[in-house]
Design a protein around this motif. Sequence first.
Motif, mmCIF file in Angstrom:
data_model
loop_
_atom_site.group_PDB
_atom_site.id
_atom_site.type_symbol
_atom_site.label_atom_id
_atom_site.label_comp_id
_atom_site.label_asym_id
_atom_site.label_seq_id
_atom_site.Cartn_x
_atom_site.Cartn_y
_atom_site.Cartn_z
ATOM 1 N N MET A 248 0.792 -1.232 0.000
ATOM 2 C CA MET A 248 0.000 0.000 0.000
ATOM 3 C C MET A 248 0.824 1.281 0.000
ATOM 4 S SD MET A 248 -2.846 -1.512 -0.026
ATOM 5 C CE MET A 248 -3.954 -0.123 0.088
ATOM 6 N N MET A 249 2.071 1.234 0.402
ATOM 7 C CA MET A 249 2.765 2.494 0.685
ATOM 8 C C MET A 249 3.926 2.794 -0.248
ATOM 9 S SD MET A 249 2.520 2.256 4.814
ATOM 10 C CE MET A 249 3.274 3.851 5.118
ATOM 11 N N ARG A 250 3.970 2.124 -1.385
ATOM 12 C CA ARG A 250 5.063 2.401 -2.306
ATOM 13 C C ARG A 250 4.866 3.765 -2.961
ATOM 14 N NH1 ARG A 250 4.187 -1.402 -6.110
ATOM 15 N NH2 ARG A 250 2.498 -2.242 -4.860
ATOM 16 N N PRO A 251 5.946 4.427 -3.323
ATOM 17 C CA PRO A 251 5.812 5.763 -3.905
ATOM 18 C C PRO A 251 5.371 5.687 -5.367
ATOM 19 C CG PRO A 251 8.100 5.117 -3.879
ATOM 20 C CD PRO A 251 7.354 4.020 -3.188
ATOM 21 N N LYS A 252 5.097 6.858 -5.906
ATOM 22 C CA LYS A 252 4.706 6.954 -7.303
ATOM 23 C C LYS A 252 5.780 6.334 -8.190
ATOM 24 C CE LYS A 252 4.393 10.795 -9.743
ATOM 25 N NZ LYS A 252 4.409 12.219 -9.703
ATOM 26 N N GLY A 253 5.379 5.494 -9.115
ATOM 27 C CA GLY A 253 6.330 4.932 -10.071
ATOM 28 C C GLY A 253 6.975 3.636 -9.629
ATOM 29 N N MET A 254 6.842 3.273 -8.341
ATOM 30 C CA MET A 254 7.479 2.019 -7.917
ATOM 31 C C MET A 254 6.492 0.872 -8.096
ATOM 32 S SD MET A 254 9.251 0.792 -4.352
ATOM 33 C CE MET A 254 10.636 1.892 -4.269
ATOM 34 N N THR A 255 6.509 0.277 -9.311
ATOM 35 C CA THR A 255 5.709 -0.917 -9.518
ATOM 36 C C THR A 255 6.351 -2.040 -8.727
ATOM 37 O OG1 THR A 255 7.055 -1.488 -11.398
ATOM 38 C CG2 THR A 255 5.074 -0.199 -11.850
ATOM 39 N N LEU A 256 5.645 -3.158 -8.606
ATOM 40 C CA LEU A 256 6.221 -4.270 -7.846
ATOM 41 C C LEU A 256 7.570 -4.667 -8.430
ATOM 42 C CD1 LEU A 256 3.222 -6.624 -7.024
ATOM 43 C CD2 LEU A 256 4.580 -5.247 -5.444
ATOM 44 N N PHE A 257 7.663 -4.665 -9.758
ATOM 45 C CA PHE A 257 8.917 -5.091 -10.371
ATOM 46 C C PHE A 257 9.969 -3.986 -10.384
ATOM 47 C CE2 PHE A 257 6.412 -8.637 -12.229
ATOM 48 C CZ PHE A 257 7.194 -9.646 -11.708
ATOM 49 N N ARG A 258 9.683 -2.878 -9.715
ATOM 50 C CA ARG A 258 10.729 -1.882 -9.516
ATOM 51 C C ARG A 258 11.072 -1.713 -8.046
ATOM 52 N NH1 ARG A 258 9.892 3.250 -13.564
ATOM 53 N NH2 ARG A 258 10.767 2.273 -15.434
#
Lengths: 620, 249
Positions: A248-258
Amino acid sequence: MRLTSLGLVRGLIGYFVGLAVGMAAVVILRLAFGMSAWDQEAVWVGGLISAIIGFLLGVGAMSDWLKWTRGIETPLHHGPPADKPAWTRYFGVDYNHKVIGIQYGVTGLFLLVVGGSFALVFRTELADSGISFLQAGTYNTFLSMHAWVALASILLGIGGIANYLVPLMIGAEDMAFPRLNAFAYWINVPAIVTLLISMLFGWDSGWTAYPPLSLLGPVGYQMVFLAIFTIGLSSILGSLNLIVTMLMMRPKGMTLFRMPILCWAILATSIIQLTATQLIGQAFLMLSFERSLGMPFFKPIYDAAGVNIGGQPILFQHLFWFYSHPAVYVFVLPGLGVISELLPVFARKPLFGYRWVALSSLAIALVGFLVWGHHMFTSGYQPYLRVVFMISTLLVAVPTGVKFFSWLGTLWGGRLTFPTPMLFTLGAISVFLIGGLSGPILATAATDLFLHDTYFVVGHFHATIFGGFVFPFFAAIYYWYPKITGRMYNETLGKLHFWLMTPGFWLMSLAQMTAGTMGMRRRIADYDPALGVENVQLLVTIAGFVIAFSILIMIYNLFTSAEIGVLAGNNPWRSRSPEWQIPSPVPEHSYAKPIAVVGEPYDYGLAGSSYIAMAGAGDD
Amino acid sequence: MLKLPQSYADRKHFLIVGALVVIGTIVLGFFLLAILPIKAQASVQAEPIRWLFQLHIWLIAFLFSLVVVFMLYALLVFRRRKHDDSEGEHFEGNTALEVIWTVVPLVLVVIFSFIGVQTLRGATSGGDEVQVKAEGFQWSWAFSYPNGVTSAEMVLPVNKPALITLQSRDVIHSFWVAEWGPKQDLVPGMTTSLHITPTEIGEFQLACAELCGLSHWSMTAKIRVVPEAEYTAWMEEMLAAQNTQTASR
Ligand code: HEM
Ligand SMILES: [Cu+2]
Ligand SMILES: [Cu+2]
């Protein structure tokens, strides 16, 4: 400053008050129901449950929640306590994930030393044949304690890595549930106290606690069951928190594969912990009930006609291993993640096959659920099950292989440097290789019928756990030390630590495996000189002491360098990961501004690329 | 002195590494066979165990060499030289390689599963020309034969398939004679069994292999494998002794 202003001290007082109150309550209840006042099983269990609650109340891990029930709002407090020295926040409830991460990590390291010392005690006994100073009963207690204390240390060490790093790596302010995070840490402490108290009473089944043996021994068993149940609760709550945080808390642009690859490893680990831990909790609870309430889950009982109206001992083994096999991947996946995280930095090159490495963690976690029966080839379960579990176990080798080959691909063509964290990463690969390669030979049932319960297995799992956890944990400590303290550790001492511990460990593993093939059973207080393993056993003991000594060097290094180490700067390793783009030590609010992900995490060597962008002054 | 290329894709690297892996496999294989002298050799059931163990050793020797040689070679050749501040070569992976090192191990898994089933059958099957019951209890053993003979040591004729039935009186134990190979747990509430055809005459030690409490380490018993004539004689002697005992009671 008064001692009782430390949460830990208040918690311990609460523990012993709770213990007394709980024991008294059980005695009174028993008398009220017309039973004899004293029954050690029931009285101790009641007392210990109350002691654990007493600790939590004393330390204040539930204060905010209790206030909420009365409608009182409690805003999150930031920073060290206002009226006390800053260091005191490490000894009480604090909601900052960086504090909690350190609490986890330091407690883990402490337990590693305690558990290791237990091993040194019984290794000294085994250095030659003949019983010299440990009687068999004490030997069994030390052996059993060694296992659970060491396992607790691993679980806490992993908690340290995950809690400290995950929010930093995904640029989050904190974990999703900071209060739950503190609670999940603090319930470990009374559990550990309870586990250590069990030593006074003794218990002798090894960590596996197979009934009927574990139903017979002294009351120390009850303490172990309760302690492990509680540590298991911590695993469940902690992993829940981590999963929510990462999803839930990943920043903008951080897809799972990033995500940084370590986060993938922690995600896979957390899925296992969240879903499998209940099994061991349940199994130990059933043992506890069978002992204190006489509920016959596992021990066969016969009526006059000879019919079993009791339980089934093998059932326990299924429940136990259904958790405890996946648990071994809990122990190693984060460490393998650390390896994958560090190699690109020191090779100055992208992680080879990021997606394959990420998905192999998930694959290991999932297949790991289907293999528990390989611990039971000799147990007497239906013979066809041997075939099923043999094949599923062999399958684990496939995703494990993907990891090794991807690491080689990462090294190949790099610009490698070898500071201490890199050395420990490479050491980890070499040791995990020994452990992993000794797995399939245990998986083919025929060979396992010989090797099971011998020192070969002891060699196998120490190599997997050291290669998959201890070495990477040390690599992580050295690597993130400058981020945590702002100062560099002493490189010479770090290298000395490595060059003592690594060959020491190779020697220990091989010698243990040799002893196993020569017929040395595991978990025995003494052995027959006719077996011819005396020299080998001596080697294992010497190697054990060398390893222990090297770890003391590390601890000395960590303590002294915090004050006299050279200032490390923000990013001594030239890493692209978010946590290295902010000051060291990390400020109270890690990221002054939200970050955004604008590239791949490991594009070392790609000119002009970057992983994250810090929001500038104008654009938030 | 051999001059090594610096580019990661140069064929020369792979030729050298390949040669070193072959050498490494052979050296390591023999080394491991020497330091892992598996004791199982004195029964028909031990044969497949020993054979499979040694097959595994060669596979381990190969895989260990493969990884370690590649790693050490990379550490040596791709280490950063003095005053070189460049980054590594930028490649992010190679799907063909990933597929290869997923599929090849998968094939190995299939092969080893097949071999595993065959050897398991060999290690766990046999006849029941001789039958003996072994009972385990904290912390000792007792043996009895179908004709009522009971004994504190187990005596078996050589080269005769034996079926050993196993029962526990208290907690879980495990029946293991290292020289014979396989072990089998004794579980309270059920009867388990083990097929053994001893092929070597001599004295062996039976040891409990499952932690069973205080004196687990010393829960042993003597096993004697003897020529068939001697076995028959021993059995008659035991029967006679037992009969006089019952008669005198
Ligand atoms: C290549 C993958 C692996 C395979 C095929 C494998 C296979 C096995 C097998 C078959 C056993 C049962 C041996 C016996 O008791 O007779 C075993 C035991 C064990 N393995 Fe592994 N293993 C692998 C990796 C790991 C890893 C990564 C760990 C992580 C820490 C691990 C930890 C253990 C432990 C703790 C035991 C002993 C449990 C006990 O009896 O107390 N193994 N392994
Ligand atoms: Cu397992
Ligand atoms: Cu035993």
